[in-house]
Design an enzyme around this catalytic site. Sequence first.
Site, PDB file in Angstrom:
ATOM      1  N   GLU A  32      -5.494   7.380   0.180  1.00 22.38           N
ATOM      2  CA  GLU A  32      -5.911   6.712   1.410  1.00 22.38           C
ATOM      3  C   GLU A  32      -4.847   6.741   2.514  1.00 22.38           C
ATOM      4  O   GLU A  32      -5.183   6.878   3.682  1.00 22.38           O
ATOM      5  CB  GLU A  32      -6.299   5.248   1.107  1.00 22.38           C
ATOM      6  CG  GLU A  32      -6.825   4.566   2.362  1.00 22.38           C
ATOM      7  CD  GLU A  32      -7.578   3.276   2.106  1.00 22.38           C
ATOM      8  OE1 GLU A  32      -7.427   2.685   1.028  1.00 22.38           O
ATOM      9  OE2 GLU A  32      -8.306   2.871   3.024  1.00 22.38           O
ATOM     10  N   ASP A  48      -6.567   5.060  -4.467  1.00 24.36           N
ATOM     11  CA  ASP A  48      -6.497   3.971  -3.496  1.00 24.36           C
ATOM     12  C   ASP A  48      -5.322   3.092  -3.945  1.00 24.36           C
ATOM     13  O   ASP A  48      -5.410   2.392  -4.953  1.00 24.36           O
ATOM     14  CB  ASP A  48      -7.799   3.157  -3.461  1.00 24.36           C
ATOM     15  CG  ASP A  48      -7.857   2.284  -2.211  1.00 24.36           C
ATOM     16  OD1 ASP A  48      -6.787   2.048  -1.618  1.00 24.36           O
ATOM     17  OD2 ASP A  48      -8.958   1.841  -1.836  1.00 24.36           O
ATOM     18  N   LYS A  93     -14.659  -5.644  -9.164  1.00 25.20           N
ATOM     19  CA  LYS A  93     -16.094  -5.912  -9.405  1.00 25.20           C
ATOM     20  C   LYS A  93     -16.643  -4.983 -10.497  1.00 25.20           C
ATOM     21  O   LYS A  93     -17.472  -5.379 -11.302  1.00 25.20           O
ATOM     22  CB  LYS A  93     -16.902  -5.742  -8.104  1.00 25.20           C
ATOM     23  CG  LYS A  93     -16.581  -6.805  -7.049  1.00 25.20           C
ATOM     24  CD  LYS A  93     -17.469  -6.703  -5.836  1.00 25.20           C
ATOM     25  CE  LYS A  93     -17.108  -5.643  -4.855  1.00 25.20           C
ATOM     26  NZ  LYS A  93     -15.801  -5.807  -4.185  1.00 25.20           N
ATOM     27  N   ARG A 112     -23.955  -3.453  -3.430  1.00 23.84           N
ATOM     28  CA  ARG A 112     -23.240  -3.072  -2.207  1.00 23.84           C
ATOM     29  C   ARG A 112     -24.227  -2.390  -1.262  1.00 23.84           C
ATOM     30  O   ARG A 112     -24.192  -1.178  -1.054  1.00 23.84           O
ATOM     31  CB  ARG A 112     -22.091  -2.132  -2.578  1.00 23.84           C
ATOM     32  CG  ARG A 112     -21.052  -1.955  -1.470  1.00 23.84           C
ATOM     33  CD  ARG A 112     -19.919  -1.076  -1.954  1.00 23.84           C
ATOM     34  NE  ARG A 112     -18.853  -0.987  -0.993  1.00 23.84           N
ATOM     35  CZ  ARG A 112     -17.814  -1.823  -0.948  1.00 23.84           C
ATOM     36  NH1 ARG A 112     -17.698  -2.798  -1.816  1.00 23.84           N
ATOM     37  NH2 ARG A 112     -16.887  -1.670  -0.029  1.00 23.84           N
ATOM     38  N   ILE A 158      -3.887   0.446  -2.761  1.00 22.80           N
ATOM     39  CA  ILE A 158      -4.352  -0.946  -2.872  1.00 22.80           C
ATOM     40  C   ILE A 158      -5.777  -0.966  -2.366  1.00 22.80           C
ATOM     41  O   ILE A 158      -6.041  -0.755  -1.181  1.00 22.80           O
ATOM     42  CB  ILE A 158      -3.521  -1.946  -2.046  1.00 22.80           C
ATOM     43  CG1 ILE A 158      -2.132  -2.109  -2.656  1.00 22.80           C
ATOM     44  CG2 ILE A 158      -4.214  -3.317  -2.030  1.00 22.80           C
ATOM     45  CD1 ILE A 158      -1.377  -3.333  -2.177  1.00 22.80           C
ATOM     46  N   ASP A 159      -6.693  -1.173  -3.280  1.00 20.14           N
ATOM     47  CA  ASP A 159      -8.088  -1.337  -2.896  1.00 20.14           C
ATOM     48  C   ASP A 159      -8.293  -2.834  -2.704  1.00 20.14           C
ATOM     49  O   ASP A 159      -7.901  -3.633  -3.557  1.00 20.14           O
ATOM     50  CB  ASP A 159      -8.972  -0.793  -4.026  1.00 20.14           C
ATOM     51  CG  ASP A 159     -10.446  -0.944  -3.702  1.00 20.14           C
ATOM     52  OD1 ASP A 159     -10.810  -0.827  -2.527  1.00 20.14           O
ATOM     53  OD2 ASP A 159     -11.222  -1.180  -4.647  1.00 20.14           O
ATOM     54  N   SER A 197     -12.341  -5.732  -3.879  1.00 21.62           N
ATOM     55  CA  SER A 197     -11.869  -4.547  -4.601  1.00 21.62           C
ATOM     56  C   SER A 197     -12.791  -4.100  -5.749  1.00 21.62           C
ATOM     57  O   SER A 197     -13.808  -4.736  -6.035  1.00 21.62           O
ATOM     58  CB  SER A 197     -10.447  -4.764  -5.156  1.00 21.62           C
ATOM     59  OG  SER A 197     -10.483  -5.428  -6.405  1.00 21.62           O
ATOM     60  N   HIS A 240     -18.577  -5.596   4.654  1.00 19.72           N
ATOM     61  CA  HIS A 240     -18.596  -4.512   3.665  1.00 19.72           C
ATOM     62  C   HIS A 240     -19.917  -4.423   2.912  1.00 19.72           C
ATOM     63  O   HIS A 240     -20.125  -3.474   2.159  1.00 19.72           O
ATOM     64  CB  HIS A 240     -17.441  -4.678   2.659  1.00 19.72           C
ATOM     65  CG  HIS A 240     -16.096  -4.491   3.283  1.00 19.72           C
ATOM     66  ND1 HIS A 240     -14.926  -4.641   2.590  1.00 19.72           N
ATOM     67  CD2 HIS A 240     -15.738  -4.139   4.553  1.00 19.72           C
ATOM     68  CE1 HIS A 240     -13.893  -4.401   3.400  1.00 19.72           C
ATOM     69  NE2 HIS A 240     -14.366  -4.111   4.587  1.00 19.72           N
ATOM     70  N   ASP A 296       0.851  -1.201   0.000  1.00 17.94           N
ATOM     71  CA  ASP A 296       0.000   0.000   0.000  1.00 17.94           C
ATOM     72  C   ASP A 296       0.886   1.250   0.000  1.00 17.94           C
ATOM     73  O   ASP A 296       0.669   2.183  -0.783  1.00 17.94           O
ATOM     74  CB  ASP A 296      -0.877   0.074   1.259  1.00 17.94           C
ATOM     75  CG  ASP A 296      -1.930  -1.011   1.370  1.00 17.94           C
ATOM     76  OD1 ASP A 296      -3.117  -0.694   1.278  1.00 17.94           O
ATOM     77  OD2 ASP A 296      -1.559  -2.195   1.534  1.00 17.94           O
ATOM     78  N   ASP A 320     -12.758   4.510  -3.284  1.00 21.92           N
ATOM     79  CA  ASP A 320     -13.258   3.141  -3.466  1.00 21.92           C
ATOM     80  C   ASP A 320     -14.221   3.029  -4.651  1.00 21.92           C
ATOM     81  O   ASP A 320     -14.647   1.915  -4.980  1.00 21.92           O
ATOM     82  CB  ASP A 320     -13.969   2.656  -2.200  1.00 21.92           C
ATOM     83  CG  ASP A 320     -12.991   2.269  -1.100  1.00 21.92           C
ATOM     84  OD1 ASP A 320     -11.879   1.833  -1.434  1.00 21.92           O
ATOM     85  OD2 ASP A 320     -13.347   2.403   0.080  1.00 21.92           O
ATOM     86  N   THR A 361      -7.228  -4.440   0.358  1.00 19.67           N
ATOM     87  CA  THR A 361      -6.001  -4.916   1.028  1.00 19.67           C
ATOM     88  C   THR A 361      -6.208  -6.313   1.629  1.00 19.67           C
ATOM     89  O   THR A 361      -5.298  -7.143   1.623  1.00 19.67           O
ATOM     90  CB  THR A 361      -5.562  -3.911   2.121  1.00 19.67           C
ATOM     91  OG1 THR A 361      -5.437  -2.633   1.511  1.00 19.67           O
ATOM     92  CG2 THR A 361      -4.233  -4.292   2.741  1.00 19.67           C
TER      93      THR A 361
HETATM   94  P1  AMP Z   1     -14.437  -4.610  -1.079  1.00 16.10           P
HETATM   95  O1  AMP Z   1     -13.145  -5.202  -1.466  1.00 16.10           O
HETATM   96  O2  AMP Z   1     -15.371  -4.345  -2.210  1.00 16.10           O
HETATM   97  O3  AMP Z   1     -15.084  -5.340   0.046  1.00 16.10           O
HETATM   98  O4  AMP Z   1     -14.119  -3.152  -0.575  1.00 16.10           O
HETATM   99  C1  AMP Z   1     -12.968  -2.801   0.088  1.00 16.10           C
HETATM  100  C2  AMP Z   1     -13.191  -1.435   0.668  1.00 16.10           C
HETATM  101  O5  AMP Z   1     -14.275  -1.474   1.588  1.00 16.10           O
HETATM  102  C3  AMP Z   1     -12.042  -0.909   1.466  1.00 16.10           C
HETATM  103  O6  AMP Z   1     -11.198  -0.145   0.661  1.00 16.10           O
HETATM  104  C4  AMP Z   1     -12.695  -0.063   2.547  1.00 16.10           C
HETATM  105  O7  AMP Z   1     -12.470   1.316   2.330  1.00 16.10           O
HETATM  106  C5  AMP Z   1     -14.174  -0.326   2.385  1.00 16.10           C
HETATM  107  N1  AMP Z   1     -14.906  -0.566   3.639  1.00 16.10           N
HETATM  108  C6  AMP Z   1     -14.433  -0.654   4.899  1.00 16.10           C
HETATM  109  N2  AMP Z   1     -15.444  -0.829   5.790  1.00 16.10           N
HETATM  110  C7  AMP Z   1     -16.585  -0.851   5.065  1.00 16.10           C
HETATM  111  C8  AMP Z   1     -17.968  -0.998   5.400  1.00 16.10           C
HETATM  112  N3  AMP Z   1     -18.369  -1.156   6.655  1.00 16.10           N
HETATM  113  N4  AMP Z   1     -18.880  -0.965   4.393  1.00 16.10           N
HETATM  114  C9  AMP Z   1     -18.484  -0.807   3.117  1.00 16.10           C
HETATM  115  N5  AMP Z   1     -17.199  -0.673   2.737  1.00 16.10           N
HETATM  116  C10 AMP Z   1     -16.249  -0.688   3.693  1.00 16.10           C
HETATM  117 MG    MG Z   2     -10.183   0.704  -0.824  1.00 14.87          MG
END
Ligand code: AMP
Ligand code: MG
Length: 326
Positions: free
Chosen positions: A70, A123, A243, A257, A125-126, A240, A216, A47, A272, A128
Amino acid sequence: MDQNSPEVVPAIRAVIKASALCQKVRMDLAGRESILKSDRSPVTIADYGSQAIICKFIKEAFPRDAIVAEEDSKELRKSVHSNILEQVTYYVDESIPGSSMEAVCSWIDFGSRVVADRFWALDPIDGTKGFLRGDQYAIALALIENGFTKLGILACPNLHVDRDQPYGKRGCLFLALRGKGSVQMDIEDGRQRSLSVSRVNDPSEATITESVEPDHADHLFHQRLAQKLSISKPHLQMDSQAKYGIVARGEATIYLRVPSPSEPNYKEKIWDHAAGSIIAEEAGGKVTDIFGHPLDFSCGIKMEKNHGVVVTNGILHDVILEALKM
Ligand code: AMP
Ligand code: MG
């Protein structure tokens, strides 16, 4: 794709360099080492390295532009993390020879949390958590002008290039320019192809993609929505903004989401969604929040005016928004 836009070449170069760093860190297994940030989310050598490289290249090419990113170097500068800073510097030095630890920290801190009329959202690394598991992750960079995304780039180093060969060659870069469409590039050989979303118009034929992490998004709600629409294909769980990429190339039809019950008032962060959303839109898709409002990138780092995210091939958007009202 219009390569004449002055931002495209420097931005792609920065993201590809960062992507190479991330893959190198993963192969060396140094990717296992992470620091827990104050919000308990992990941040790794990759990151920091990715952010240092992209901020350095973008600042060099566009000195007047702000970068909203970030990470910052606060934790990294602490003496307990000196071994991590040494490793970050070692990897950055492969792309930028002669890098010092101080320079790396200062490049990371070119990124701030302050938005401007024109700024880059990064970001490094989206996903992580996906990176640490060896699953999907993305390097996401977007250019935002007056609240609208103008350019989006997503490198997905671990994503299969051919949608029909999920176990085939990996490493894609998605690129979109407003009004000019979306393309996917093979990171290794640079080959490009334009993207378009799926033409599925019967919701029961749709494929849903969603996060891997249960905190998430509300997976149970997604499941109920699928049942209501007689969607029988298993959901593609993926970390990430990859999707967005798989919706843009028609491999998935819908990216859902809905906020997770563990954090129902979570506000999504601009980095994000900015790059991913323009890639899906320019491939013919539609992106809104769960109430049908367009994503608003003009409120600072958090998307204060939005609740959750819905991405579709456009054709099915209204059907999904209606079904979400259950
Ligand atoms: P994903 O890989 O689609 O699950 O998304 C990853 C991203 O979800 C990270 O970069 C975080 O910024 C974000 N994230 C963290 N907590 C939450 C949450 N409670 N709801 C939605 N996204 C989140
Ligand atoms: Mg991210």
